[in-house]
Design an enzyme around this catalytic site. Structure first.
Site, PDB file in Angstrom:
ATOM      1  N   GLU A  26      -5.787   5.211 -12.253  1.00 43.92           N
ATOM      2  CA  GLU A  26      -6.013   6.210 -11.258  1.00 43.92           C
ATOM      3  C   GLU A  26      -6.434   7.469 -11.915  1.00 43.92           C
ATOM      4  O   GLU A  26      -5.575   7.993 -12.591  1.00 43.92           O
ATOM      5  CB  GLU A  26      -4.661   6.385 -10.503  1.00 43.92           C
ATOM      6  CG  GLU A  26      -4.571   7.696  -9.383  1.00 43.92           C
ATOM      7  CD  GLU A  26      -5.704   7.768  -8.667  1.00 43.92           C
ATOM      8  OE1 GLU A  26      -6.007   6.901  -7.938  1.00 43.92           O
ATOM      9  OE2 GLU A  26      -6.606   8.663  -8.681  1.00 43.92           O
TER      10      GLU A  26
ATOM     11  N   HIS B 262      14.456   0.092  29.423  1.00 48.84           N
ATOM     12  CA  HIS B 262      14.378   1.463  30.525  1.00 48.84           C
ATOM     13  C   HIS B 262      15.456   2.362  30.090  1.00 48.84           C
ATOM     14  O   HIS B 262      16.680   2.006  29.637  1.00 48.84           O
ATOM     15  CB  HIS B 262      14.730   0.729  31.786  1.00 48.84           C
ATOM     16  CG  HIS B 262      14.759   1.826  32.800  1.00 48.84           C
ATOM     17  ND1 HIS B 262      13.607   2.597  33.002  1.00 48.84           N
ATOM     18  CD2 HIS B 262      15.690   2.631  33.399  1.00 48.84           C
ATOM     19  CE1 HIS B 262      13.932   3.498  33.947  1.00 48.84           C
ATOM     20  NE2 HIS B 262      15.124   3.666  34.236  1.00 48.84           N
TER      21      HIS B 262
HETATM   22  P1  FAD Z   1      -8.138   6.419  -1.636  1.00 46.83           P
HETATM   23  O1  FAD Z   1      -6.882   6.722  -0.712  1.00 46.83           O
HETATM   24  O2  FAD Z   1      -9.365   7.122  -1.304  1.00 46.83           O
HETATM   25  O3  FAD Z   1      -7.947   6.002  -2.923  1.00 46.83           O
HETATM   26  C1  FAD Z   1      -8.871   5.890  -3.769  1.00 46.83           C
HETATM   27  C2  FAD Z   1      -8.347   6.337  -5.100  1.00 46.83           C
HETATM   28  O4  FAD Z   1      -9.109   5.683  -6.374  1.00 46.83           O
HETATM   29  C3  FAD Z   1      -8.446   7.794  -5.623  1.00 46.83           C
HETATM   30  O5  FAD Z   1      -7.140   8.381  -5.847  1.00 46.83           O
HETATM   31  C4  FAD Z   1      -9.404   8.298  -6.690  1.00 46.83           C
HETATM   32  O6  FAD Z   1      -8.757   9.352  -7.373  1.00 46.83           O
HETATM   33  C5  FAD Z   1      -9.269   6.749  -7.350  1.00 46.83           C
HETATM   34  N1  FAD Z   1     -10.564   6.533  -8.275  1.00 46.83           N
HETATM   35  C6  FAD Z   1     -11.743   6.502  -7.762  1.00 46.83           C
HETATM   36  N2  FAD Z   1     -12.653   6.105  -8.417  1.00 46.83           N
HETATM   37  C7  FAD Z   1     -11.687   5.924  -9.697  1.00 46.83           C
HETATM   38  C8  FAD Z   1     -11.975   5.565 -11.438  1.00 46.83           C
HETATM   39  N3  FAD Z   1     -13.242   5.300 -11.574  1.00 46.83           N
HETATM   40  N4  FAD Z   1     -10.981   5.560 -11.977  1.00 46.83           N
HETATM   41  C9  FAD Z   1      -9.744   5.644 -11.581  1.00 46.83           C
HETATM   42  N5  FAD Z   1      -9.379   6.087 -10.278  1.00 46.83           N
HETATM   43  C10 FAD Z   1     -10.351   6.300  -9.460  1.00 46.83           C
HETATM   44  N6  FAD Z   1      -6.017   6.969   7.655  1.00 46.83           N
HETATM   45  C11 FAD Z   1      -5.173   6.445   8.508  1.00 46.83           C
HETATM   46  O7  FAD Z   1      -4.879   5.005   8.450  1.00 46.83           O
HETATM   47  N7  FAD Z   1      -4.112   7.154   9.086  1.00 46.83           N
HETATM   48  C12 FAD Z   1      -4.424   8.515   9.115  1.00 46.83           C
HETATM   49  O8  FAD Z   1      -3.705   9.239   9.853  1.00 46.83           O
HETATM   50  C13 FAD Z   1      -5.327   9.083   8.327  1.00 46.83           C
HETATM   51  N8  FAD Z   1      -5.656  10.428   8.096  1.00 46.83           N
HETATM   52  C14 FAD Z   1      -6.586  10.837   7.396  1.00 46.83           C
HETATM   53  C15 FAD Z   1      -6.882  12.337   7.401  1.00 46.83           C
HETATM   54  C16 FAD Z   1      -7.674  12.869   6.356  1.00 46.83           C
HETATM   55  C17 FAD Z   1      -7.877  14.255   6.451  1.00 46.83           C
HETATM   56  C18 FAD Z   1      -8.540  11.958   5.760  1.00 46.83           C
HETATM   57  C19 FAD Z   1      -9.505  12.659   4.701  1.00 46.83           C
HETATM   58  C20 FAD Z   1      -8.350  10.557   5.608  1.00 46.83           C
HETATM   59  C21 FAD Z   1      -7.380  10.241   6.704  1.00 46.83           C
HETATM   60  N9  FAD Z   1      -7.262   8.870   6.711  1.00 46.83           N
HETATM   61  C22 FAD Z   1      -6.085   7.984   7.627  1.00 46.83           C
HETATM   62  C23 FAD Z   1      -7.771   7.856   6.017  1.00 46.83           C
HETATM   63  C24 FAD Z   1      -7.095   7.347   4.530  1.00 46.83           C
HETATM   64  O9  FAD Z   1      -6.662   8.397   3.888  1.00 46.83           O
HETATM   65  C25 FAD Z   1      -7.968   6.318   3.949  1.00 46.83           C
HETATM   66  O10 FAD Z   1      -8.454   5.325   4.636  1.00 46.83           O
HETATM   67  C26 FAD Z   1      -7.237   5.645   2.642  1.00 46.83           C
HETATM   68  O11 FAD Z   1      -6.791   6.685   1.914  1.00 46.83           O
HETATM   69  C27 FAD Z   1      -8.012   4.831   1.960  1.00 46.83           C
HETATM   70  O12 FAD Z   1      -7.463   4.007   0.706  1.00 46.83           O
HETATM   71  P2  FAD Z   1      -8.209   3.395  -0.372  1.00 46.83           P
HETATM   72  O13 FAD Z   1      -6.935   3.067  -1.146  1.00 46.83           O
HETATM   73  O14 FAD Z   1      -9.428   2.662  -0.272  1.00 46.83           O
HETATM   74  O15 FAD Z   1      -8.892   4.657  -1.160  1.00 46.83           O
END
Ligand code: FAD
Length: 465
Positions: free
Chosen positions: A33, A442
């Site tokens: 990460e 309820h």
């Molecule tokens: P992420 O959580 O984006 O994690 C990916 C990680 O990979 C990041 O930390 C990044 O730093 C890391 N990374 C990338 N490339 C590399 C690399 N080469 N080497 C090392 N690390 C790397 N979803 C919901 O279900 N409910 C909600 O209420 C909700 N609210 C949201 C509100 C906002 C403002 C936003 C922006 C999003 C929201 N979401 C919500 C969406 C949710 O945050 C994402 O769908 C979720 O975080 C996706 O998870 P992920 O593990 O795919 O990616």
């Protein structure tokens, strides 16, 4: 060279869950990460928005508490304390993930991970190579990024992404939000509750264009009643520095208009972030929706999986990332788990909340179903009345022929908690008749779901003919 059976790149909900599950299945696992554990969800997404939503909701509730016989003179809020609490919650949850990974003996590398070949992973910190490790299987969980608009003024001070808006130190006086999607509308609800004058600019004819049209139509006046100015069929042309703050140029059906704002939030969607991987040289197929995966979450290169926002599964949701992370890790360990997308719940934390699962009425009709639709308003639900939260309704969409529930849409109090009954129903092809036959406690809000099922199967009880 150190060797791992599973390497996970990205420590968001997709990645850290995959690493935990892989390790639980006995795989020697490394998680990479580059920013903070918990990813977008914990640090810049779901969690910080919901901390603000929760404080905004509490403030609104206390403001209305006199109706419940509670005196609340001198009520005020401190936005800096709300922001402090947000940090406290995030720090706690991130530390929790760190603790879980340590407990599971997952090796966590803080830095950037780049696949050189399908079995060789380069690890870098501060742009300097630290080491290479050999890997048997890989899960890409690199998430997504905000879409940027190629328009004038996007770099002006006061023009913010959601990540920046979540860290505002003060409540903006005049906030214009570009994009009436989920993030835009949640932010609109939060800042309007804290006293901002909020305008939402949406290009399409309605806000929340992916949800059931009727529910979006019902929510719109409720948000307008809270003072949120919603401009649909309105296009952003650019932003300039005005005499006092920012001048947002838009085109409406009536021509050009300038909106003044001190803060503009650009919230027009997210796109996959490939995390610096050279997908072409690895032979991994992708398009603008993300990395192509099969139902096992495996990419076009055997042994490399992709989960969450970076995978082209269509739902940018934390719980989808988590679910896919579990599936991918189990398949890495030799299982044949399949991702099914028919029953993905989606929650919008506006006030009131809007949650849905399964097909919208429009989708179901397009698929050729003849429908039977049951609706029940929260005005006729005792618990909602007690709580003073009678706005909204439950809508169940069922196949007329078989009675199978195809979709459930809930606008109203605690919709995000209530929707899971609908998810169980849609996932298990439950009929409206089955649901109406189940005893609901309820007085509760979930009686409204029962009544909506009764409206399809028999007739609702608490609706006067
Ligand atoms: P992420 O959580 O984006 O994690 C990916 C990680 O990979 C990041 O930390 C990044 O730093 C890391 N990374 C990338 N490339 C590399 C690399 N080469 N080497 C090392 N690390 C790397 N979803 C919901 O279900 N409910 C909600 O209420 C909700 N609210 C949201 C509100 C906002 C403002 C936003 C922006 C999003 C929201 N979401 C919500 C969406 C949710 O945050 C994402 O769908 C979720 O975080 C996706 O998870 P992920 O593990 O795919 O990616």
């Amino acid at each position: 060279m150190e060797h791992y059976q599973l390497a996970v790149i990205g420590g968001g909900p997709g990645g850290y869950t995959a690493a935990l599950r892989g390790s639980a299945l006995g795989l020697k696992t490394i998680l990479v990460e580059r920013d903070a554990l918990g990813g977008t969800c914990l640090n810049y997404g779901c969690i910080p928005t919901k901390v603000l939503t929760n404080s905004a909701g509490l403030f609104k509730k206390i403001k209305g508490a006199e109706d419940f016989g509670i005196e609340t003179q001198g009520l005020s809020f401190s936005f800096s304390k709300i922001q402090e609490r947000k940090k406290y919650v995030i720090d706690n949850l991130v530390q929790g993930v760190d603790g879980l990974l340590k407990g599971a003996k997952v090796d966590v590398f803080s830095g950037e991970g780049r696949l050189i070949t399908p079995t060789k992973l380069e690890l870098k910190r501060d742009s300097a190579e630290v080491k290479e490790v050999s890997v048997e299987k890989v899960i890409l969980a690199t998430g997504s990024q905000e879409v940027k608009l190629p328009l004038e003024g996007m770099d002006l001070p006061g023009v913010l992404t959601s990540k920046e808006a979540l860290s505002l130190e003060e409540v903006p006086k005049n906030l214009t939000i570009i994009g009436g999607g989920v993030i835009g509308m949640e932010m609109a609800s939060v800042f309007a509750s804290f006293g901002s004058s909020v305008t939402v600019v949406e290009l399409l004819p309605r806000i929340l264009p992916t949800v059931d049209a009727e529910m979006s139509r019902r929510l719109t006046p409720l948000l307008r009643k809270q003072g949120i100015n919603i401009m649909t069929k309105t296009k952003l042309e650019g932003i300039k520095e005005g005499e006092s703050g920012l001048s947002v140029q838009v085109t409406t059906g009536k021509g050009e208009e300038r909106l003044s704002a001190d803060t503009v939030l650009i919230s027009v969607g997210r796109r996959p972030d490939f995390g610096g991987q050279d997908l072409d040289s690895l032979g991994i197929e992708y398009d603008k929706t993300g990395i192509k995966v099969n139902e096992n979450m495996e990419t076009t290169v055997p042994g490399i999986y992709a989960v969450g926002d970076v995978a082209s599964s269509g739902h940018l949701l934390a719980h989808v990332a988590t679910h896919q992370g579990v599936i991918a890790a189990e398949n890495v360990a030799g299982a044949n788990e399949v991702y099914k997308e028919e029953a993905v719940p989606a929650c919008i934390f506006t006030s009131p909340e809007l949650a849905s699962v399964g097909l919208t009425e429009e989708d179901a009709k397009e698929k050729g179903y003849k429908l039977k639709i049951g609706k029940f308003p929260f005005t006729a639900n005792g618990k909602a009345f007690i709580q003073g939260e009678s706005e909204g309704s439950v809508k169940i969409i069922a196949d007329e022929e078989k009675g199978t529930i195809l979709g459930v849409h809930i606008l109203g109090p605690h919709a995000s908690d209530l929707i899971q009954e609908g998810t169980v129903a849609v996932a298990n092809k439950v009929t409206a008749h089955n649901l109406a036959d189940i005893i609901h406690p309820h007085p509760t809000l979930c009686e409204a779901t029962w009544e909506a099922a009764m409206a399809i199967s028999k007739s609702p009880i608490h609706i006067r003919k």
